[in-house]
Write a protein that holds these residues in place. Structure first.
Motif, PDB file in Angstrom:
ATOM      1  N   PRO A 230      -6.949  -0.821  -6.999  1.00  0.00           N
ATOM      2  CA  PRO A 230      -8.027  -1.578  -6.359  1.00  0.00           C
ATOM      3  C   PRO A 230      -9.398  -1.082  -6.817  1.00  0.00           C
ATOM      4  CG  PRO A 230      -7.083   0.013  -4.839  1.00  0.00           C
ATOM      5  CD  PRO A 230      -6.218   0.040  -6.065  1.00  0.00           C
ATOM      6  N   VAL A 231     -10.436  -1.799  -6.420  1.00  0.00           N
ATOM      7  CA  VAL A 231     -11.790  -1.417  -6.820  1.00  0.00           C
ATOM      8  C   VAL A 231     -12.089   0.002  -6.358  1.00  0.00           C
ATOM      9  CG1 VAL A 231     -12.720  -3.757  -6.922  1.00  0.00           C
ATOM     10  CG2 VAL A 231     -12.706  -2.509  -4.741  1.00  0.00           C
ATOM     11  N   GLN A 232     -12.973   0.647  -7.096  1.00  0.00           N
ATOM     12  CA  GLN A 232     -13.365   2.023  -6.804  1.00  0.00           C
ATOM     13  C   GLN A 232     -14.810   2.054  -6.314  1.00  0.00           C
ATOM     14  OE1 GLN A 232     -12.349   2.908 -10.930  1.00  0.00           O
ATOM     15  NE2 GLN A 232     -11.022   4.558 -10.228  1.00  0.00           N
ATOM     16  N   ASP A 233     -15.106   2.992  -5.423  1.00  0.00           N
ATOM     17  CA  ASP A 233     -16.478   3.233  -4.976  1.00  0.00           C
ATOM     18  C   ASP A 233     -17.181   1.940  -4.595  1.00  0.00           C
ATOM     19  OD1 ASP A 233     -16.164   5.971  -5.534  1.00  0.00           O
ATOM     20  OD2 ASP A 233     -16.623   5.625  -7.641  1.00  0.00           O
ATOM     21  N   SER A 234     -16.568   1.162  -3.751  1.00  0.00           N
ATOM     22  CA  SER A 234     -17.122  -0.122  -3.367  1.00  0.00           C
ATOM     23  C   SER A 234     -17.035  -0.295  -1.868  1.00  0.00           C
ATOM     24  CB  SER A 234     -16.359  -1.258  -4.064  1.00  0.00           C
ATOM     25  OG  SER A 234     -16.682  -2.512  -3.515  1.00  0.00           O
ATOM     26  N   THR A 235     -17.975  -1.061  -1.317  1.00  0.00           N
ATOM     27  CA  THR A 235     -17.914  -1.349   0.115  1.00  0.00           C
ATOM     28  C   THR A 235     -16.671  -2.155   0.459  1.00  0.00           C
ATOM     29  OG1 THR A 235     -19.245  -3.345  -0.266  1.00  0.00           O
ATOM     30  CG2 THR A 235     -20.415  -1.333   0.356  1.00  0.00           C
ATOM     31  N   GLN A 236     -16.066  -2.787  -0.553  1.00  0.00           N
ATOM     32  CA  GLN A 236     -14.887  -3.602  -0.298  1.00  0.00           C
ATOM     33  C   GLN A 236     -13.665  -2.774   0.097  1.00  0.00           C
ATOM     34  OE1 GLN A 236     -15.194  -5.541  -4.191  1.00  0.00           O
ATOM     35  NE2 GLN A 236     -15.358  -7.503  -3.137  1.00  0.00           N
ATOM     36  N   VAL A 237     -13.659  -1.484  -0.251  1.00  0.00           N
ATOM     37  CA  VAL A 237     -12.464  -0.695   0.055  1.00  0.00           C
ATOM     38  C   VAL A 237     -12.330  -0.410   1.546  1.00  0.00           C
ATOM     39  CG1 VAL A 237     -12.503   0.358  -2.232  1.00  0.00           C
ATOM     40  CG2 VAL A 237     -13.517   1.592  -0.299  1.00  0.00           C
ATOM     41  N   GLY A 238     -13.403  -0.607   2.302  1.00  0.00           N
ATOM     42  CA  GLY A 238     -13.307  -0.358   3.740  1.00  0.00           C
ATOM     43  C   GLY A 238     -12.246  -1.210   4.388  1.00  0.00           C
ATOM     44  N   ASP A 239     -12.265  -2.516   4.102  1.00  0.00           N
ATOM     45  CA  ASP A 239     -11.256  -3.403   4.671  1.00  0.00           C
ATOM     46  C   ASP A 239      -9.881  -3.135   4.079  1.00  0.00           C
ATOM     47  OD1 ASP A 239     -13.106  -4.638   6.298  1.00  0.00           O
ATOM     48  OD2 ASP A 239     -13.536  -6.240   4.868  1.00  0.00           O
ATOM     49  N   LEU A 240      -9.830  -2.714   2.833  1.00  0.00           N
ATOM     50  CA  LEU A 240      -8.548  -2.360   2.215  1.00  0.00           C
ATOM     51  C   LEU A 240      -7.884  -1.253   3.012  1.00  0.00           C
ATOM     52  CD1 LEU A 240      -6.854  -2.797  -0.587  1.00  0.00           C
ATOM     53  CD2 LEU A 240      -7.887  -0.592  -1.184  1.00  0.00           C
ATOM     54  N   LEU A 241      -8.666  -0.222   3.345  1.00  0.00           N
ATOM     55  CA  LEU A 241      -8.121   0.933   4.047  1.00  0.00           C
ATOM     56  C   LEU A 241      -7.848   0.640   5.517  1.00  0.00           C
ATOM     57  CD1 LEU A 241     -10.416   3.767   2.607  1.00  0.00           C
ATOM     58  CD2 LEU A 241      -8.129   3.121   1.831  1.00  0.00           C
ATOM     59  N   SER A 242      -8.765  -0.068   6.157  1.00  0.00           N
ATOM     60  CA  SER A 242      -8.667  -0.241   7.609  1.00  0.00           C
ATOM     61  C   SER A 242      -7.796  -1.418   8.015  1.00  0.00           C
ATOM     62  CB  SER A 242     -10.062  -0.426   8.210  1.00  0.00           C
ATOM     63  OG  SER A 242     -10.654  -1.644   7.753  1.00  0.00           O
ATOM     64  N   ASP A 280      -9.423   7.570   1.017  1.00  0.00           N
ATOM     65  CA  ASP A 280      -8.175   8.190   1.458  1.00  0.00           C
ATOM     66  C   ASP A 280      -7.255   7.105   2.008  1.00  0.00           C
ATOM     67  OD1 ASP A 280      -6.094   9.574   2.591  1.00  0.00           O
ATOM     68  OD2 ASP A 280      -7.348  10.815   3.894  1.00  0.00           O
ATOM     69  N   PRO A 281      -6.143   6.838   1.351  1.00  0.00           N
ATOM     70  CA  PRO A 281      -5.281   5.738   1.801  1.00  0.00           C
ATOM     71  C   PRO A 281      -4.684   5.959   3.175  1.00  0.00           C
ATOM     72  CG  PRO A 281      -4.157   7.062   0.146  1.00  0.00           C
ATOM     73  CD  PRO A 281      -5.582   7.537   0.189  1.00  0.00           C
ATOM     74  N   THR A 282      -4.666   7.193   3.656  1.00  0.00           N
ATOM     75  CA  THR A 282      -4.064   7.486   4.958  1.00  0.00           C
ATOM     76  C   THR A 282      -5.064   7.396   6.115  1.00  0.00           C
ATOM     77  OG1 THR A 282      -4.514   9.872   4.879  1.00  0.00           O
ATOM     78  CG2 THR A 282      -2.495   9.092   3.800  1.00  0.00           C
ATOM     79  N   GLN A 283      -6.311   7.089   5.812  1.00  0.00           N
ATOM     80  CA  GLN A 283      -7.372   7.195   6.817  1.00  0.00           C
ATOM     81  C   GLN A 283      -7.066   6.435   8.100  1.00  0.00           C
ATOM     82  OE1 GLN A 283     -11.246   6.165   5.333  1.00  0.00           O
ATOM     83  NE2 GLN A 283     -12.249   6.380   7.316  1.00  0.00           N
ATOM     84  N   TYR A 284      -6.486   5.249   7.965  1.00  0.00           N
ATOM     85  CA  TYR A 284      -6.239   4.415   9.140  1.00  0.00           C
ATOM     86  C   TYR A 284      -4.754   4.240   9.448  1.00  0.00           C
ATOM     87  CZ  TYR A 284     -11.168   3.198   8.701  1.00  0.00           C
ATOM     88  OH  TYR A 284     -12.542   3.251   8.630  1.00  0.00           O
ATOM     89  N   LEU A 285      -3.908   4.983   8.761  1.00  0.00           N
ATOM     90  CA  LEU A 285      -2.480   4.855   9.014  1.00  0.00           C
ATOM     91  C   LEU A 285      -2.099   5.657  10.246  1.00  0.00           C
ATOM     92  CD1 LEU A 285      -0.916   5.166   5.434  1.00  0.00           C
ATOM     93  CD2 LEU A 285      -1.523   3.088   6.694  1.00  0.00           C
ATOM     94  N   THR A 286      -1.302   5.064  11.103  1.00  0.00           N
ATOM     95  CA  THR A 286      -0.817   5.785  12.281  1.00  0.00           C
ATOM     96  C   THR A 286       0.584   6.340  12.058  1.00  0.00           C
ATOM     97  OG1 THR A 286       0.023   3.724  13.231  1.00  0.00           O
ATOM     98  CG2 THR A 286      -2.212   4.410  13.836  1.00  0.00           C
ATOM     99  N   ASP A 287       1.260   5.865  11.017  1.00  0.00           N
ATOM    100  CA  ASP A 287       2.614   6.324  10.708  1.00  0.00           C
ATOM    101  C   ASP A 287       2.822   6.174   9.210  1.00  0.00           C
ATOM    102  OD1 ASP A 287       5.263   6.948  10.466  1.00  0.00           O
ATOM    103  OD2 ASP A 287       6.004   5.357  11.789  1.00  0.00           O
TER     104      ASP A 287
END
Length: 410
Positions: A230-242, A280-287
Protein backbone atom coordinates in the motif's frame (compact mmCIF):
# COMPACT_ATOMS: atom_id res chain seq x y z
CA UNK A 1 -4.60 -12.64 22.53
CA UNK A 2 -3.95 -16.19 21.49
CA UNK A 3 -0.34 -17.34 21.16
CA UNK A 4 1.36 -19.97 19.10
CA UNK A 5 2.83 -22.94 20.86
CA UNK A 6 6.45 -23.93 21.06
CA UNK A 7 7.45 -25.87 17.95
CA UNK A 8 10.03 -28.56 17.43
CA UNK A 9 13.08 -27.91 15.27
CA UNK A 10 13.59 -29.31 11.78
CA UNK A 11 16.83 -29.99 9.93
CA UNK A 12 18.98 -27.91 12.29
CA UNK A 13 16.88 -24.76 11.83
CA UNK A 14 14.23 -23.45 14.18
CA UNK A 15 10.88 -24.52 12.84
CA UNK A 16 8.74 -21.98 11.13
CA UNK A 17 5.65 -20.68 12.83
CA UNK A 18 3.13 -22.32 10.51
CA UNK A 19 3.64 -25.81 11.99
CA UNK A 20 2.44 -26.49 15.48
CA UNK A 21 -1.25 -26.77 14.71
CA UNK A 22 -3.35 -29.72 13.78
CA UNK A 23 -3.77 -30.21 10.06
CA UNK A 24 -2.39 -32.93 7.83
CA UNK A 25 -2.37 -32.38 4.08
CA UNK A 26 -2.88 -35.20 1.60
CA UNK A 27 -2.11 -35.38 -2.10
CA UNK A 28 -4.85 -36.35 -4.53
CA UNK A 29 -3.47 -39.90 -4.41
CA UNK A 30 -4.08 -39.98 -0.66
CA UNK A 31 -0.41 -39.74 0.33
CA UNK A 32 0.21 -37.91 3.59
CA UNK A 33 2.65 -35.19 2.59
CA UNK A 34 3.77 -34.83 6.19
CA UNK A 35 4.44 -38.49 6.92
CA UNK A 36 8.19 -37.93 7.35
CA UNK A 37 7.92 -34.88 9.57
CA UNK A 38 9.11 -34.94 13.15
CA UNK A 39 5.75 -33.74 14.36
CA UNK A 40 2.30 -34.87 13.34
CA UNK A 41 0.85 -31.46 14.15
CA UNK A 42 1.12 -29.40 10.98
CA UNK A 43 -0.95 -26.84 9.14
CA UNK A 44 -0.68 -26.63 5.37
CA UNK A 45 3.07 -27.04 5.51
CA UNK A 46 5.63 -29.58 4.45
CA UNK A 47 8.63 -31.22 6.08
CA UNK A 48 12.15 -30.49 4.96
CA UNK A 49 12.81 -26.96 6.19
CA UNK A 50 12.03 -24.92 9.25
CA UNK A 51 11.89 -21.71 7.21
CA UNK A 52 9.85 -20.56 4.27
CA UNK A 53 12.00 -20.81 1.13
CA UNK A 54 9.98 -19.81 -1.88
CA UNK A 55 9.41 -18.02 -5.14
CA UNK A 56 6.77 -15.67 -6.46
CA UNK A 57 4.76 -16.56 -9.55
CA UNK A 58 5.24 -13.09 -10.97
CA UNK A 59 3.31 -12.05 -14.09
CA UNK A 60 1.02 -15.06 -13.99
CA UNK A 61 -2.28 -13.56 -12.80
CA UNK A 62 -1.10 -9.95 -12.45
CA UNK A 63 0.95 -9.29 -15.56
CA UNK A 64 3.88 -6.89 -15.21
CA UNK A 65 5.04 -6.17 -18.76
CA UNK A 66 8.67 -5.49 -17.84
CA UNK A 67 9.09 -9.11 -16.72
CA UNK A 68 7.96 -10.67 -20.00
CA UNK A 69 7.86 -8.16 -22.83
CA UNK A 70 7.93 -10.80 -25.57
CA UNK A 71 4.86 -12.57 -24.21
CA UNK A 72 3.13 -9.25 -23.54
CA UNK A 73 3.63 -8.24 -27.16
CA UNK A 74 2.52 -11.63 -28.48
CA UNK A 75 -0.74 -11.15 -26.58
CA UNK A 76 -1.36 -7.94 -28.50
CA UNK A 77 -0.60 -5.80 -25.45
CA UNK A 78 2.78 -4.41 -26.49
CA UNK A 79 1.80 -0.72 -26.40
CA UNK A 80 -0.25 -0.98 -23.21
CA UNK A 81 0.80 -0.27 -19.63
CA UNK A 82 -1.30 -2.84 -17.78
CA UNK A 83 -3.92 -5.58 -17.99
CA UNK A 84 -6.68 -2.98 -17.67
CA UNK A 85 -5.31 -1.05 -20.64
CA UNK A 86 -4.77 -4.15 -22.75
CA UNK A 87 -8.28 -5.51 -22.21
CA UNK A 88 -9.77 -2.10 -22.91
CA UNK A 89 -7.80 -1.91 -26.17
CA UNK A 90 -8.35 -5.45 -27.42
CA UNK A 91 -11.92 -5.97 -26.35
CA UNK A 92 -13.13 -8.49 -23.79
CA UNK A 93 -13.41 -11.61 -25.98
CA UNK A 94 -10.01 -11.26 -27.66
CA UNK A 95 -8.33 -10.45 -24.36
CA UNK A 96 -9.96 -13.44 -22.66
CA UNK A 97 -8.54 -15.75 -25.31
CA UNK A 98 -5.06 -14.26 -25.18
CA UNK A 99 -4.84 -14.22 -21.40
CA UNK A 100 -6.17 -17.77 -21.22
CA UNK A 101 -3.31 -18.88 -23.47
CA UNK A 102 -0.89 -17.10 -21.15
CA UNK A 103 -2.30 -18.61 -17.96
CA UNK A 104 -2.09 -22.07 -19.47
CA UNK A 105 1.56 -21.78 -20.49
CA UNK A 106 3.45 -19.38 -18.20
CA UNK A 107 3.52 -21.82 -15.29
CA UNK A 108 3.11 -25.57 -15.88
CA UNK A 109 3.23 -28.58 -13.58
CA UNK A 110 6.90 -29.23 -14.38
CA UNK A 111 7.75 -25.90 -12.74
CA UNK A 112 6.60 -27.22 -9.37
CA UNK A 113 8.62 -30.39 -9.73
CA UNK A 114 11.65 -28.20 -10.45
CA UNK A 115 10.94 -25.98 -7.47
CA UNK A 116 10.87 -28.87 -5.05
CA UNK A 117 14.03 -30.36 -6.60
CA UNK A 118 15.71 -27.00 -5.90
CA UNK A 119 14.81 -27.23 -2.21
CA UNK A 120 11.96 -24.72 -2.31
CA UNK A 121 8.88 -25.30 -0.17
CA UNK A 122 6.64 -22.29 -0.83
CA UNK A 123 5.02 -20.29 -3.63
CA UNK A 124 3.43 -16.86 -3.41
CA UNK A 125 0.76 -16.15 -6.01
CA UNK A 126 -0.09 -12.50 -6.74
CA UNK A 127 -3.71 -12.09 -7.83
CA UNK A 128 -6.07 -9.22 -8.55
CA UNK A 129 -9.51 -8.69 -7.06
CA UNK A 130 -10.93 -9.09 -10.60
CA UNK A 131 -10.42 -12.83 -10.43
CA UNK A 132 -13.78 -12.64 -8.64
CA UNK A 133 -15.55 -11.37 -11.71
CA UNK A 134 -18.80 -10.14 -10.15
CA UNK A 135 -16.82 -7.46 -8.29
CA UNK A 136 -15.75 -5.78 -11.52
CA UNK A 137 -17.61 -2.69 -12.74
CA UNK A 138 -17.91 -3.87 -16.32
CA UNK A 139 -18.96 -0.45 -17.61
CA UNK A 140 -15.73 1.17 -16.43
CA UNK A 141 -13.23 -1.54 -15.49
CA UNK A 142 -11.49 -3.85 -17.91
CA UNK A 143 -9.84 -7.08 -16.80
CA UNK A 144 -9.40 -10.54 -18.34
CA UNK A 145 -11.98 -13.14 -17.38
CA UNK A 146 -11.65 -16.84 -16.65
CA UNK A 147 -8.58 -16.94 -14.41
CA UNK A 148 -10.14 -18.77 -11.47
CA UNK A 149 -9.95 -22.22 -13.06
CA UNK A 150 -6.25 -21.66 -13.80
CA UNK A 151 -5.63 -20.54 -10.21
CA UNK A 152 -7.31 -23.76 -9.05
CA UNK A 153 -5.09 -25.79 -11.38
CA UNK A 154 -1.89 -24.07 -10.26
CA UNK A 155 -2.75 -24.49 -6.57
CA UNK A 156 -3.68 -28.13 -7.19
CA UNK A 157 -0.33 -28.84 -8.84
CA UNK A 158 1.56 -27.02 -6.09
CA UNK A 159 -0.35 -28.93 -3.43
CA UNK A 160 0.36 -32.24 -5.16
CA UNK A 161 4.06 -31.38 -4.99
CA UNK A 162 3.85 -30.49 -1.30
CA UNK A 163 4.37 -26.75 -1.63
CA UNK A 164 2.99 -24.28 0.88
CA UNK A 165 0.93 -21.55 -0.84
CA UNK A 166 0.48 -17.86 -0.09
CA UNK A 167 -2.25 -16.07 -2.07
CA UNK A 168 -1.55 -12.34 -2.23
CA UNK A 169 -4.07 -9.61 -3.09
CA UNK A 170 -1.62 -7.80 -5.35
CA UNK A 171 -4.18 -5.72 -7.25
CA UNK A 172 -6.76 -4.03 -5.03
CA UNK A 173 -9.93 -2.29 -6.21
CA UNK A 174 -9.14 1.20 -7.48
CA UNK A 175 -5.38 0.46 -7.27
CA UNK A 176 -3.49 0.79 -4.00
CA UNK A 177 -0.68 2.77 -5.66
CA UNK A 178 -0.58 4.95 -8.76
CA UNK A 179 0.99 4.27 -12.14
CA UNK A 180 2.14 0.74 -11.46
CA UNK A 181 1.21 -2.30 -13.54
CA UNK A 182 1.53 -4.52 -10.49
CA UNK A 183 -1.93 -3.31 -9.43
CA UNK A 184 -3.36 -4.52 -12.76
CA UNK A 185 -4.07 -0.97 -13.83
CA UNK A 186 -1.96 2.12 -14.45
CA UNK A 187 -4.10 4.43 -12.35
CA UNK A 188 -3.35 8.15 -12.16
CA UNK A 189 -4.02 8.14 -8.42
CA UNK A 190 -4.45 5.38 -5.82
CA UNK A 191 -8.21 4.96 -5.56
CA UNK A 192 -8.32 2.11 -3.06
CA UNK A 193 -8.56 4.13 0.15
CA UNK A 194 -12.30 4.77 0.34
CA UNK A 195 -14.98 2.71 2.02
CA UNK A 196 -16.66 1.30 -1.09
CA UNK A 197 -13.34 0.06 -2.47
CA UNK A 198 -12.43 -1.44 0.90
CA UNK A 199 -15.79 -3.20 0.81
CA UNK A 200 -15.04 -4.76 -2.58
CA UNK A 201 -11.69 -5.99 -1.28
CA UNK A 202 -13.35 -7.42 1.83
CA UNK A 203 -15.85 -9.28 -0.33
CA UNK A 204 -12.94 -10.67 -2.34
CA UNK A 205 -11.22 -11.86 0.85
CA UNK A 206 -14.38 -13.54 2.15
CA UNK A 207 -14.89 -15.29 -1.20
CA UNK A 208 -11.26 -16.41 -1.46
CA UNK A 209 -11.33 -17.68 2.12
CA UNK A 210 -14.41 -19.76 1.35
CA UNK A 211 -12.80 -21.15 -1.80
CA UNK A 212 -9.63 -22.06 0.07
CA UNK A 213 -11.46 -24.02 2.74
CA UNK A 214 -13.96 -25.63 0.36
CA UNK A 215 -11.91 -26.58 -2.70
CA UNK A 216 -9.38 -29.41 -2.47
CA UNK A 217 -7.12 -27.72 -5.01
CA UNK A 218 -6.50 -24.98 -2.43
CA UNK A 219 -5.68 -27.39 0.40
CA UNK A 220 -2.08 -26.15 0.81
CA UNK A 221 -3.03 -22.47 0.89
CA UNK A 222 -2.20 -21.46 4.42
CA UNK A 223 -1.85 -17.70 4.09
CA UNK A 224 -3.85 -14.87 2.55
CA UNK A 225 -2.18 -11.48 2.10
CA UNK A 226 -4.77 -8.72 2.27
CA UNK A 227 -2.99 -5.84 0.46
CA UNK A 228 0.35 -5.82 -1.32
CA UNK A 229 2.52 -2.69 -1.00
CA UNK A 230 0.00 0.00 0.00
CA UNK A 231 0.96 3.67 -0.19
CA UNK A 232 3.73 4.83 2.11
CA UNK A 233 3.88 7.92 4.32
CA UNK A 234 0.43 9.08 3.34
CA UNK A 235 -2.64 10.30 5.17
CA UNK A 236 -4.48 7.53 3.33
CA UNK A 237 -2.89 4.82 5.48
CA UNK A 238 -4.93 5.92 8.49
CA UNK A 239 -8.09 4.32 7.16
CA UNK A 240 -6.10 1.32 5.95
CA UNK A 241 -4.90 0.66 9.49
CA UNK A 242 -8.02 1.64 11.41
CA UNK A 243 -10.69 0.27 9.08
CA UNK A 244 -9.51 -2.09 6.37
CA UNK A 245 -7.10 -4.27 8.36
CA UNK A 246 -9.39 -4.92 11.35
CA UNK A 247 -12.38 -5.51 9.07
CA UNK A 248 -10.35 -7.91 6.93
CA UNK A 249 -9.55 -9.96 10.02
CA UNK A 250 -13.15 -10.04 11.20
CA UNK A 251 -14.59 -10.84 7.76
CA UNK A 252 -12.09 -13.64 7.06
CA UNK A 253 -12.68 -15.17 10.49
CA UNK A 254 -16.45 -14.87 10.06
CA UNK A 255 -16.24 -16.68 6.72
CA UNK A 256 -14.24 -19.43 8.39
CA UNK A 257 -16.69 -19.64 11.30
CA UNK A 258 -19.57 -20.03 8.86
CA UNK A 259 -17.77 -23.06 7.45
CA UNK A 260 -17.06 -24.45 10.95
CA UNK A 261 -13.32 -24.15 10.38
CA UNK A 262 -11.54 -24.95 13.63
CA UNK A 263 -9.21 -22.41 15.17
CA UNK A 264 -6.10 -24.43 14.36
CA UNK A 265 -7.08 -24.60 10.70
CA UNK A 266 -7.67 -20.90 10.19
CA UNK A 267 -5.68 -19.03 7.58
CA UNK A 268 -2.72 -16.87 8.44
CA UNK A 269 -3.61 -13.28 7.52
CA UNK A 270 -0.69 -11.28 6.16
CA UNK A 271 -0.06 -7.52 6.05
CA UNK A 272 2.95 -5.41 5.09
CA UNK A 273 5.11 -4.95 8.17
CA UNK A 274 6.10 -1.71 9.85
CA UNK A 275 9.33 -1.50 7.82
CA UNK A 276 7.31 -0.96 4.64
CA UNK A 277 6.38 2.54 5.76
CA UNK A 278 2.61 2.34 5.94
CA UNK A 279 2.43 2.39 9.71
CA UNK A 280 2.20 -0.34 12.31
CA UNK A 281 -0.26 -2.89 10.92
CA UNK A 282 -1.20 -4.04 14.43
CA UNK A 283 -2.15 -0.58 15.69
CA UNK A 284 -5.90 -1.18 15.59
CA UNK A 285 -6.03 -4.96 15.73
CA UNK A 286 -7.70 -6.45 18.78
CA UNK A 287 -6.76 -10.04 17.90
CA UNK A 288 -3.79 -10.94 15.72
CA UNK A 289 -4.02 -14.70 16.05
CA UNK A 290 -2.35 -16.24 13.00
CA UNK A 291 -1.30 -12.83 11.73
CA UNK A 292 1.77 -12.65 9.52
CA UNK A 293 3.82 -9.77 8.19
CA UNK A 294 5.38 -9.14 4.80
CA UNK A 295 8.70 -7.39 4.21
CA UNK A 296 10.01 -6.40 0.77
CA UNK A 297 13.73 -5.71 0.47
CA UNK A 298 15.09 -4.44 -2.83
CA UNK A 299 18.49 -3.00 -2.00
CA UNK A 300 18.85 -1.67 -5.57
CA UNK A 301 16.29 1.02 -4.71
CA UNK A 302 17.71 1.91 -1.30
CA UNK A 303 19.66 5.12 -1.91
CA UNK A 304 21.16 4.97 1.57
CA UNK A 305 23.24 1.91 0.64
CA UNK A 306 26.55 2.70 -1.07
CA UNK A 307 26.83 0.87 -4.39
CA UNK A 308 29.74 -1.56 -4.18
CA UNK A 309 29.97 -5.32 -4.06
CA UNK A 310 31.54 -5.36 -0.60
CA UNK A 311 28.97 -2.96 0.77
CA UNK A 312 26.04 -4.88 -0.70
CA UNK A 313 27.21 -8.08 0.97
CA UNK A 314 27.98 -6.30 4.24
CA UNK A 315 24.60 -4.57 4.20
CA UNK A 316 22.78 -7.82 3.58
CA UNK A 317 24.72 -9.66 6.25
CA UNK A 318 23.83 -7.01 8.82
CA UNK A 319 20.34 -6.13 7.60
CA UNK A 320 17.83 -6.13 10.46
CA UNK A 321 14.44 -7.07 9.03
CA UNK A 322 12.91 -7.51 12.45
CA UNK A 323 9.95 -5.70 13.94
CA UNK A 324 6.56 -7.29 13.50
CA UNK A 325 6.66 -11.02 14.17
CA UNK A 326 6.48 -13.31 12.30
CA UNK A 327 7.90 -11.62 9.20
CA UNK A 328 8.54 -13.18 5.80
CA UNK A 329 10.74 -11.30 3.31
CA UNK A 330 8.51 -12.16 0.41
CA UNK A 331 9.95 -9.95 -2.30
CA UNK A 332 13.66 -9.50 -3.03
CA UNK A 333 16.07 -10.13 -5.87
CA UNK A 334 19.69 -9.97 -6.99
CA UNK A 335 19.16 -6.89 -9.13
CA UNK A 336 21.33 -3.78 -8.71
CA UNK A 337 20.78 -0.11 -9.67
CA UNK A 338 19.89 0.42 -13.31
CA UNK A 339 22.74 2.85 -13.97
CA UNK A 340 25.42 0.28 -13.03
CA UNK A 341 23.78 -3.08 -13.69
CA UNK A 342 25.73 -3.82 -16.89
CA UNK A 343 29.06 -2.31 -15.77
CA UNK A 344 32.02 -4.64 -15.47
CA UNK A 345 31.71 -4.83 -11.68
CA UNK A 346 28.08 -5.93 -11.89
CA UNK A 347 27.65 -7.75 -15.20
CA UNK A 348 25.95 -11.04 -14.32
CA UNK A 349 27.90 -12.98 -16.95
CA UNK A 350 31.25 -12.25 -15.27
CA UNK A 351 30.34 -11.78 -11.61
CA UNK A 352 28.67 -15.05 -10.73
CA UNK A 353 30.80 -15.45 -7.61
CA UNK A 354 29.62 -12.12 -6.21
CA UNK A 355 25.97 -12.87 -6.90
CA UNK A 356 26.36 -16.30 -5.35
CA UNK A 357 27.70 -14.71 -2.16
CA UNK A 358 25.10 -11.97 -2.17
CA UNK A 359 22.32 -14.53 -2.53
CA UNK A 360 23.76 -16.39 0.47
CA UNK A 361 24.02 -13.21 2.53
CA UNK A 362 20.40 -12.31 1.89
CA UNK A 363 19.12 -15.83 2.58
CA UNK A 364 20.96 -16.08 5.88
CA UNK A 365 19.64 -12.71 7.01
CA UNK A 366 16.05 -13.34 5.93
CA UNK A 367 16.12 -16.71 7.65
CA UNK A 368 16.76 -14.85 10.90
CA UNK A 369 13.11 -13.99 10.36
CA UNK A 370 10.68 -16.63 9.15
CA UNK A 371 12.05 -17.06 5.66
CA UNK A 372 11.84 -15.60 2.19
CA UNK A 373 10.15 -15.64 -1.19
CA UNK A 374 12.30 -14.57 -4.16
CA UNK A 375 10.96 -12.29 -6.92
CA UNK A 376 10.45 -14.08 -9.24
CA UNK A 377 10.42 -17.70 -10.50
CA UNK A 378 10.91 -16.85 -14.18
CA UNK A 379 11.27 -13.90 -16.53
CA UNK A 380 12.08 -13.12 -20.14
CA UNK A 381 14.78 -10.62 -19.22
CA UNK A 382 17.71 -12.90 -19.96
CA UNK A 383 18.98 -11.79 -16.54
CA UNK A 384 19.16 -14.32 -13.72
CA UNK A 385 19.13 -11.53 -11.16
CA UNK A 386 15.33 -11.48 -11.49
CA UNK A 387 14.78 -15.17 -12.32
CA UNK A 388 15.26 -17.92 -9.75
CA UNK A 389 15.30 -20.76 -12.26
CA UNK A 390 17.85 -18.94 -14.44
CA UNK A 391 20.05 -18.26 -11.41
CA UNK A 392 20.04 -21.96 -10.57
CA UNK A 393 21.06 -22.77 -14.15
CA UNK A 394 23.85 -20.18 -13.91
CA UNK A 395 25.20 -21.80 -10.72
CA UNK A 396 24.46 -18.70 -8.66
CA UNK A 397 21.74 -20.32 -6.53
CA UNK A 398 22.49 -23.80 -5.17
CA UNK A 399 19.95 -26.61 -5.26
CA UNK A 400 20.98 -27.51 -1.72
CA UNK A 401 20.04 -24.28 0.01
CA UNK A 402 21.59 -25.28 3.32
CA UNK A 403 25.02 -24.91 1.69
CA UNK A 404 24.71 -21.11 1.73
CA UNK A 405 25.67 -21.36 5.39
CA UNK A 406 28.95 -23.03 4.44
CA UNK A 407 30.27 -20.18 2.27
CA UNK A 408 31.49 -18.06 5.16
CA UNK A 409 29.97 -14.94 3.62
CA UNK A 410 28.73 -13.27 6.79
Amino acid sequence: MKTLGVIATLCGLSAAWMPGVHKDIYSKEGKNLFEKSVSSTRKRYLPGSGKIRGVNLGSLFVFEPWIAETTWSSMGCGNQNSEFDCVNSEGQDTANTNFSDHWGSWIVEEDFANMTSYGLNTIRIPVGYWIREDLVYTDSEHFPQGALSYLEQVCGWASDHGLYIIIDLHGAPGAQVSQNADTGQFADTPGFYVDYQFERALQFLEWMTTNIHSNDNFRNVGMLEIANEPVQDSTQVGDLLSSYYPNAFSRIRAAESALNVTENNELHIEMMNNLWGSGDPTQYLTDNYFAAYDDHRYIKWDSSVAVSQDNYISTSCNDDRGGNTPTIVSEWSLSVPDDVQWNSDWDPSTNQEFYKKWFAAQVMTYEKQDGWVFWTWKSELGDYRWSYQDAVTAGVIPTDLDTVYDLGVC
